[in-house]
Design a protein around this motif. Structure first.
Motif, short mmCIF file in Angstrom:
data_model
loop_
_atom_site.label_atom_id
_atom_site.label_comp_id
_atom_site.label_asym_id
_atom_site.label_seq_id
_atom_site.Cartn_x
_atom_site.Cartn_y
_atom_site.Cartn_z
N ARG A 191 0.85 -1.19 0.00
CA ARG A 191 0.00 0.00 0.00
C ARG A 191 0.89 1.24 0.00
O ARG A 191 1.84 1.33 0.78
CB ARG A 191 -0.93 0.00 1.21
N VAL A 192 0.55 2.20 -0.85
CA VAL A 192 1.39 3.40 -1.00
C VAL A 192 0.52 4.65 -0.99
O VAL A 192 -0.65 4.62 -1.35
CB VAL A 192 2.21 3.36 -2.31
N ASP A 193 1.13 5.75 -0.55
CA ASP A 193 0.50 7.06 -0.64
C ASP A 193 0.92 7.69 -1.96
O ASP A 193 2.11 7.75 -2.27
CB ASP A 193 0.93 7.95 0.52
N LEU A 194 -0.04 8.18 -2.70
CA LEU A 194 0.22 8.82 -3.98
C LEU A 194 -0.08 10.31 -3.82
O LEU A 194 -1.22 10.70 -3.58
CB LEU A 194 -0.66 8.21 -5.08
N SER A 195 0.95 11.13 -3.94
CA SER A 195 0.81 12.56 -3.67
C SER A 195 0.51 13.34 -4.95
O SER A 195 0.89 12.93 -6.05
CB SER A 195 2.09 13.10 -3.02
N LEU A 196 -0.18 14.47 -4.79
CA LEU A 196 -0.56 15.30 -5.91
C LEU A 196 0.66 15.74 -6.71
O LEU A 196 1.63 16.25 -6.16
CB LEU A 196 -1.31 16.54 -5.41
N GLY A 197 0.63 15.49 -8.02
CA GLY A 197 1.73 15.88 -8.89
C GLY A 197 2.86 14.86 -8.97
O GLY A 197 3.80 15.05 -9.75
N GLN A 198 2.77 13.77 -8.22
CA GLN A 198 3.82 12.75 -8.25
C GLN A 198 3.88 12.08 -9.62
O GLN A 198 2.86 11.68 -10.17
CB GLN A 198 3.54 11.69 -7.17
N VAL A 199 5.07 11.98 -10.17
CA VAL A 199 5.26 11.35 -11.49
C VAL A 199 5.60 9.88 -11.27
O VAL A 199 6.59 9.54 -10.64
CB VAL A 199 6.38 12.04 -12.28
N LEU A 200 4.76 9.01 -11.80
CA LEU A 200 4.95 7.57 -11.63
C LEU A 200 5.71 6.94 -12.80
O LEU A 200 6.31 5.88 -12.65
CB LEU A 200 3.59 6.87 -11.46
#
Length: 263
Positions: A44-53
């Protein structure tokens, strides 16, 4: 293993507010045996606004299954300008290139709305595809759904007004969220739609005047879905119908019963 796969209480009734795999449409559709194969590897991961995957030309190290986050797939031009070609939320995954065998891609994947998700090492997804069976069929159906969204977005951007495009984009986004509010800057919306910020401001003001949404301080609240659907074009319904036809039912807003313990 029986304890891990047991049905848990909905995430919003737990003190920690945890969200489980049942809140992602694809993970929820896996059989117990297929999910059990992935359990030791799902993180499980936190995905932050603007994060490039992912970036164009890069190889994916993980497949991502958003829960209450949204990932935007962008095509980036040589001059740095970009336009969104599809959204990935709790309906699916980022990692179709792994399924197709190409791995690297020409698109950039950016977190459009922050939240949580799960990620799976690329090798585990590739191995599951190689085994075939129910997992492969499920992922192929999702790929068809994603391709429908991409082709309809291209047609919409060519033939429909910005207000219609913005309405379609909002509806697709809210469909992939677990609520009726999202945090989204005007600049980011402009990048998604491939237009100037001033045009986004005008479109948001026009939609706000209809009573469909409220947009202030970077927050968009959905007030009247019916009105928003009326201001959209047929493209939204085309994408929604195909997604509902191909994929298992959408997760309940509270996450539904879960089969995965705390990560």
């Amino acid at each position: 293993m029986d304890q891990i796969l047991s049905r848990l209480t909905p995430h919003d009734s737990t003190p920690s507010g945890e969200i489980g795999t049942s809140a992602n449409r694809l993970l929820a559709a896996l059989t117990d045996s297929d999910l059990a194969r992935w359990l030791p590897h799902l993180e499980r991961v936190d995905l932050s606004l603007g994060q490039v995957l992912s970036e164009p030309g890069s190889e994916l190290a993980h497949a991502y299954f958003p829960v209450d986050a949204i990932v935007s797939l962008l095509y980036v031009m040589n001059d740095g300008e970009s336009a969104e070609i599809a959204l990935v939320g709790n309906d699916g995954m980022l990692g179709v290139t792994l399924l197709m065998g190409g791995n690297s891609t020409t698109i950039r994947a950016v977190v459009q709305s922050a939240g949580k998700g799960y990620r799976l090492p690329a090798r585990e997804l590739v191995d599951a595809v190689a085994r075939g069976g129910a997992v492969l069929r499920l992922l192929l159906l999702y790929t068809q759904s994603l391709l429908t969204q991409m082709t309809q977005t291209a047609a919409c951007n060519r033939h429909h007004t910005l207000n219609q495009q913005f309405s379609r984009w909002l509806l697709l986004s809210f469909d992939r969220l677990c609520g009726a509010e999202m945090v989204m800057t005007q600049k980011l919306i402009a990048k998604m739609l491939g237009v100037a910020s001033e045009e986004v401001s005008a479109a948001a003001t026009a939609l706000g005047a209809t009573g469909a949404i409220d947009y202030r301080d970077g927050r968009i609240s959905l007030l009247d879905r019916g009105v928003l659907e009326q201001t959209s074009c047929e493209c939204y319904q085309v994408v929604k119908r195909e997604c509902d036809r191909l994929l298992p039912p959408a997760p309940r807003s509270n996450g539904g019963p879960d089969r995965l313990g705390s990560a």
